[in-house]
Design an enzyme around this catalytic site. Structure first.
Site, PDB file in Angstrom:
ATOM      1  CG  LEU A  54      -6.468  -0.268   2.290  1.00  0.00           C
ATOM      2  CD1 LEU A  54      -6.180   0.763   1.244  1.00  0.00           C
ATOM      3  CD2 LEU A  54      -7.094   0.376   3.490  1.00  0.00           C
ATOM      4  CB  SER A  55      -7.526  -6.332  -1.301  1.00  0.00           C
ATOM      5  OG  SER A  55      -8.480  -5.409  -1.773  1.00  0.00           O
ATOM      6  CD  GLU A  56      -4.813  -4.828   4.200  1.00  0.00           C
ATOM      7  OE1 GLU A  56      -5.993  -5.243   4.139  1.00  0.00           O
ATOM      8  OE2 GLU A  56      -4.539  -3.616   4.366  1.00  0.00           O
ATOM      9  CD  GLU A  95      -2.621  -1.613   2.368  1.00  0.00           C
ATOM     10  OE1 GLU A  95      -2.302  -1.095   3.449  1.00  0.00           O
ATOM     11  OE2 GLU A  95      -3.443  -2.562   2.298  1.00  0.00           O
ATOM     12  CG  HIS A 105      -1.544   1.314  13.886  1.00  0.00           C
ATOM     13  ND1 HIS A 105      -2.841   0.885  13.882  1.00  0.00           N
ATOM     14  CD2 HIS A 105      -1.354   1.906  12.672  1.00  0.00           C
ATOM     15  CE1 HIS A 105      -3.412   1.239  12.717  1.00  0.00           C
ATOM     16  NE2 HIS A 105      -2.530   1.833  11.982  1.00  0.00           N
TER      17      HIS A 105
HETATM   18  C1  LIG Z   1      -6.683  -3.132   7.178  1.00  0.00           C
HETATM   19  C2  LIG Z   1      -5.822  -1.927   7.106  1.00  0.00           C
HETATM   20  N1  LIG Z   1      -4.992  -1.791   6.065  1.00  0.00           N
HETATM   21  C3  LIG Z   1      -4.177  -0.712   5.981  1.00  0.00           C
HETATM   22  C4  LIG Z   1      -4.173   0.248   6.953  1.00  0.00           C
HETATM   23  C5  LIG Z   1      -3.268   1.466   6.862  1.00  0.00           C
HETATM   24  N2  LIG Z   1      -4.117   2.612   6.482  1.00  0.00           N
HETATM   25  C6  LIG Z   1      -4.650   3.422   7.416  1.00  0.00           C
HETATM   26  S1  LIG Z   1      -5.703   4.542   6.750  1.00  0.00           S
HETATM   27  C7  LIG Z   1      -5.445   3.940   5.208  1.00  0.00           C
HETATM   28  C8  LIG Z   1      -6.177   4.521   4.047  1.00  0.00           C
HETATM   29  C9  LIG Z   1      -7.652   4.413   4.243  1.00  0.00           C
HETATM   30  O1  LIG Z   1      -8.313   4.950   3.153  1.00  0.00           O
HETATM   31  P1  LIG Z   1      -9.856   5.238   3.204  1.00  0.00           P
HETATM   32  O2  LIG Z   1     -10.582   4.020   3.647  1.00  0.00           O
HETATM   33  O3  LIG Z   1     -10.234   5.792   1.883  1.00  0.00           O
HETATM   34  O4  LIG Z   1     -10.051   6.325   4.341  1.00  0.00           O
HETATM   35  P2  LIG Z   1      -9.447   7.805   4.373  1.00  0.00           P
HETATM   36  O5  LIG Z   1      -8.101   7.710   4.978  1.00  0.00           O
HETATM   37  O6  LIG Z   1      -9.417   8.305   2.988  1.00  0.00           O
HETATM   38  O7  LIG Z   1     -10.383   8.570   5.239  1.00  0.00           O
HETATM   39  C10 LIG Z   1      -4.526   2.906   5.220  1.00  0.00           C
HETATM   40  C11 LIG Z   1      -4.045   2.191   4.025  1.00  0.00           C
HETATM   41  C12 LIG Z   1      -5.036   0.034   8.048  1.00  0.00           C
HETATM   42  N3  LIG Z   1      -5.084   0.909   9.071  1.00  0.00           N
HETATM   43  N4  LIG Z   1      -5.843  -1.031   8.087  1.00  0.00           N
END
Ligand SMILES: Cc1ncc(C[n+]2csc(CCOP(=O)(O)OP(=O)(O)O)c2C)c(N)n1
Ligand SMILES: Cc1ncc(C[n+]2csc(CCOP(=O)(O)OP(=O)(O)O)c2C)c(N)n1
Ligand SMILES: [Mg+2]
Ligand SMILES: [Mg+2]
Lengths: 321, 323, 321, 323
Positions: C56-58, C29, C128
């Site tokens: 976000l498809s781990e 990511e 985290h």
């Molecule tokens: C399952 C998961 N994968 C990755 C992350 C790391 N991460 C935190 S916020 C984020 C982006 C989230 O995007 P979105 O759902 O569009 O929400 P936004 O930040 O735009 O409000 C990522 C990749 C996480 N917290 N949880």
């Protein structure tokens, strides 16, 4: 005295808790028809609202249980395969387990995760034969592995009543056991049980291996006096109970059906030697490091801890010193 | 909460806006450690959705969660204290920005794991309805979350079991730096519709529109019990996370940001009030936040000896790390 | 000599392996813009086919990597948060790890899972801040935790070249370290490193804690002569290297940033006492059982193993006997 | 494989049918330990799909996987030996029914985890295409699998990255004992369509129809590179798993089973051949299986000392369990 099977003991614990507390309900795959037999008769008695068949959506139904628990329900989630706990590891360890601390005590997550048939089910091979209880002990999620029908009943009841998440592993190799049990009662979490007293060496055995340990202890009765300690709960572990035993015998063998590295057997040895001077180096009998159970029955058996290795370990520990 | 009341809506978006701006200052000053995911620009969604909720309804938030917590009624002072890690915080300093929760206000918590909240709130709503309560739930989620399998599974459970949860997707165009078009095959709404969940779309920058669309969805949900989906189109005005204030990440052009910022929910909600009324609200919000910050900074930090408090609800005491 | 930062060392290892072997590619990511900085410059140099930003498809991208590896590719998967490993635990442990044995040797799964910033990142709180390396050591997946920039480079390179899955934890507390490294080279997996020789006690330290152990050893230099052993790879562990050290010192302390129960520290103690008679009971310094890192910095720190506790453990072990 | 050739199709469904029947006998006799998930009744899907594949294409199967492995070209003798846990088995006796794999024939393996194969085959196809090979892949899956988040995530990856994988859903109406209607909100096809994946439906009991629909989908996929979805309606003639032969589970009425069994893919495919040709094939299949069973039972069981062989491809040796 009436004989109670291990499987029936689990069934009875579920029935009793469903009857006792309206907040208890069951979730799982094929639990209405009771594919595992553990939920036999419960649909009829308690209805489909409380005996809920789920689609194959393990992550969601595990967190659904968390959400229900957050508002006071007491879900019991049945998993058909131990490896399904890998699939929901995040949901249990990162959510259910962490909610109370992260919220500063605003909530509790009283969920029970039940795996009827953990460990090797001969012939089910690599992805269906894990015994991942040490992972939950590492995470700090209450983890129980009952060895007997009475404990299966009593620990499952206590798990359901516990205000924290509890994982209950019911080893496949114990599921068909029967024992005389007149009136099963709750068994406290975190309390071990000395199944057999002895003077020369303490054998800590987990789950179905308790019975192997007892058999080996009987065999060896003429040569060495073996005490068999069944922790019953792996986390929190009954350290006081165990240390008392080891303080007397001065010798320690642990037999456990999870992988060797970072498994509960290693934990037992480490904690004991931090506090007790043993008369001989301790030994453990486990699955190998990184074990994957091969399909062929002879290979499957070769990877599991057995009586032969246990005898060898006891002999070694008894001699040395 | 007084529904479509433009005063409530303006006050709420303004409160969130200024709360975030004050929080960013506290990140800069080092009083908030670890940074935050600012909700700036998206305030209209939390405000519009929560305006349609009852106090007994529950919401599950996201990592970008301050707006949801505040709009649902948590105290800004306790919220700020939480961000500063103080014992007076909502979570007694144990949660911080990404875990702020207020069960009394129906906030099951912000959540640091993308896509995790949907199933949790579904279970909570189902369990309370089983007791005869007729609440509904809201699961806030980002556009990135619709790619998480666990969330899609939650859609299935909510739809199958007809649990009235409104899944609110705050589509701000990016998951961190990943554009929606590179991450979402098909469309966002189709993900919900595939499960037989009715989906609506709304301009997330207009709090009144969000409220109206939400209210209509909730009315249907309260009547017949199933979930719905709402995609609110929005724009994140600031960084994904305040670490981006220090480390430049190259994914949105200045023009795109300027365009996005031109539709400001605070301005839009404010334009619906007479200037004097707006000014009075602004002053009130400033006073609330001034007090919130002051109280937060004055409050005690937790005692390190209590680090493991609340670890187990059952009262179990963990072995410490030795030495 | 040029100074190399830990973060840059990881970046250089990725760049060198991408350049050396067409089959290497990266998944993760926000790796195109290099949110973690570990992939900085790589998109430009190697293009979007080999530096692939994922949705976000781990679970899916982890198994996508497995599939690619099954046919000969060598994917490196970056995870932004240690807890994401919980989410893909099934995909790694039940699939990637098990494929070779289950298929009777028909395939290999050379995937590297990289977590830049494992452990506490102060202020990121409960979900985290995990340090779940002991879980992978239990599962038997090769697990490395480099302590220095040179090892970060050398172990990541070796991980990518390894024919089995390897998890690389880069502790947040080590990411900003810098060291003089002229020409970084591969470091063999499974080989520990004695950072400092000593006669009285062996301190096994994992990851960033190596530096704490070295600092404490320096402080104590007048009183007790401390040998600092860095396993570097937790699974497979360099037992020969460690047993050699402990055989000389006769005393053992382990310091490790994962949860206590069933953690690597317990494993080290268990394995050592099975084979070596120590002169004093060993000690370990770890996170508490079931630790959840609270948000407030003072609490977060209180839950992590620190120098104070390490000094105490060394003192205790040195005195006893 | 000779495409729509009715001889090949009949031979294949007949082979699978008789293979399963022989395997069930071996379960009863104890030669196959642990039981199997019989593919009886669903043979038309594996046969029809694999008839449209090239040898270099790859497939990922399921827990009910024998049909996929055989139709893709694995040797029945080695397959039977695998089920009996013999060293001559496809996986040298290490895999058994749920993990049977034949990489040489393009079978990445049956898989004991529902929903797991989709992402794996997507990655494999992508990686080989990156090298210039123009293969496609097939991910077989059950109706239960469309509720697994990990599979839905795989749909997203395949669609986004335009990886030519045909997701073949064998809808036999049940996941173990769970009816589709109780488990799948919305519809099965809609789950794929939500990701922009084209979906077709076919009568899974007619191997020629399955072949034709598959061939059309593969032609589009080979031309433009994206994934497709195929729902094949079918009926499981026998137990979910042979354990059901011992333990009665109450979920399908005898009438339903009788109705389902009335449309038999072996009979349907057979009716398209002259009786004499059919008889010759039947005799040939019997001979193949007779030899397969005989060879399997004659082969050696693995040596317990080799239990950990193949655990690590890197040559790492695991510590044993002690003693
Ligand atoms: C399952 C998961 N994968 C990755 C992350 C790391 N991460 C935190 S916020 C984020 C982006 C989230 O995007 P979105 O759902 O569009 O929400 P936004 O930040 O735009 O409000 C990522 C990749 C996480 N917290 N949880
Ligand atoms: C992830 C997962 N959940 C549960 C199981 C247990 N299980 C094995 S097969 C099966 C039913 C699968 O149903 P479906 O996908 O429709 O395939 P079918 O058996 O009908 O061919 C279940 C629940 C599993 N193997 N994997
Ligand atoms: Mg977004
Ligand atoms: Mg099915």
């Amino acid at each position: 005295m009436p004989r109670l099977s291990y499987r029936k003991a689990l069934n009875r614990a579920l029935a009793d808790e469903l009857a006792r507390d309206e907040e208890v309900f069951l979730l799982g795959e094929d639990i209405r028809v009771a594919a595992s037999a553990v939920t036999a008769g419960l649909l009829k008695r308690f209805g489909p609202e409380r005996v809920r068949d789920t689609p194959l959506s393990e992550q969601a139904f595990t967190s659904f249980a968390t959400g229900a628990a957050l508002v006071g329900a007491r879900p019991v989630v049945e998993f058909q395969i131990p490896a399904l706990l890998f699939l929901v590891f995040e949901q249990i360890v990162n959510h259910a387990h962490k909610f109370p601390l992260m919220t500063g005590g605003q909530c509790a997550v009283p969920v029970t995760y039940l795996v009827p048939g953990s460990g090797s089910r001969t012939g089910w091979a690599g992805q269906h034969s894990d015994h991942p209880y040490s992972l939950f002990a590492h995470a700090g999620v209450t983890t129980v592995v009952p060895a007997t029908p009475a404990d299966a009943y009593g620990l499952l009841v206590s798990a359901i009543r516990c205000d924290d998440p509890v994982v209950v592993f019911a080893p496949a190799a114990a599921m068909e056991l029967r024992a005389e049990v007149s009136d099963p009662v709750p068994v406290p979490l975190g309390r071990g049980r000395v199944h057999r007293t002895g003077d020369d060496v303490t054998v800590v055995a987990v789950g179905h291996l308790v019975h192997d340990a007892l058999a080996v202890a009987d065999e060896l009765a003429g040569e060495v006096s073996v005490e068999v300690f069944d922790p019953r709960t792996l986390y929190p572990f009954d350290w006081d109970g165990l240390l008392g035993s080891v303080a007397r015998t001065g010798r320690l063998v642990v037999v456990d059906d999870s992988n060797r590295s970072c498994g509960i057997a290693g934990e037992v040895i480490a904690t004991v030697v931090e506090q007790v001077r043993l008369q001989a180096p301790p030994r453990r009998v486990t699955r190998p490091d990184g074990a994957v159970l091969p399909f062929a029955p002879v290979l499957d058996r070769a990877v599991q801890p057995g009586r032969e290795l246990l005898r060898h370990a006891i002999a070694h520990v008894s001699k040395d010193g | 909460m007084s529904g479509a009341d433009p005063i409530w809506l303006y006050r709420t978006v303004r409160l969130i806006r200024r709360f975030e701006e004050r929080a960013i200052e506290l990140v800069r000053s080092g009083d908030i450690v670890g940074g935050i995911h600012p909700y700036l620009g998206q305030e209209g969604i939390a405000a519009g959705v929560c305006a349609a909720l009852r106090p007994d309804d529950v919401v599950a938030g996201t990592h970008r969660g301050h707006g949801h917590v505040l709009a649902k009624g948590a105290d800004p002072g306790q919220m700020m204290a939480e961000l500063c890690g103080r014992v007076t915080g909502l979570n007694r300093g144990r949660g911080g920005s990404m875990h702020a929760a207020d069960f009394a206000a129906g906030v099951l918590g912000a959540n640091a794991i993308v896509g995790a909240g949907g199933a949790i709130v579904t279970g909570a709503v189902w369990a309370r309805r089983r007791r005869g309560e007729d609440l509904v739930g809201v699961s806030f989620l980002g556009d990135g979350a619709v790619n998480e399998g666990m969330l899609l599974e939650a859609f299935n459970l909510a739809a199958l079991w007809r649990v009235p949860v409104l899944f609110v997707c705050e589509n701000n165009g990016y998951a961190t730096t990943m554009p929606v078009a590179d991450a979402v095959a098909g469309s966002i709404s189709a993900r919900a519709e595939a499960f037989g969940i009715r989906a609506s779309t709304v301009d997330g920058q207009d709090p009144a529109a969000v409220h109206a669309t939400t209210a209509a969805a909730l009315a249907r949900m309260r009547a017949d019990g199933g979930p719905e989906f709402l995609e609110a189109r929005t724009f994140r005005f600031d960084a994904h996370h305040t670490f981006e204030h220090a480390v430049r990440l190259d994914y949105r052009s200045p023009e795109e940001v300027a365009r996005g910022r031109s539709r400001d929910p605070v301005r839009i909600a404010g334009s619906r009030l007479p200037a004097a009324e707006r000014a009075a609200i602004d002053a009130d919000v400033e006073a609330v936040l001034e007090a919130a910050v002051a109280q937060a900074l004055a409050a005690a930090e937790p005692d390190p000896a209590t680090a493991l408090e609340y670890l187990y609800a059952s009262g179990l005491t963990a072995r410490t790390g030795g030495g």
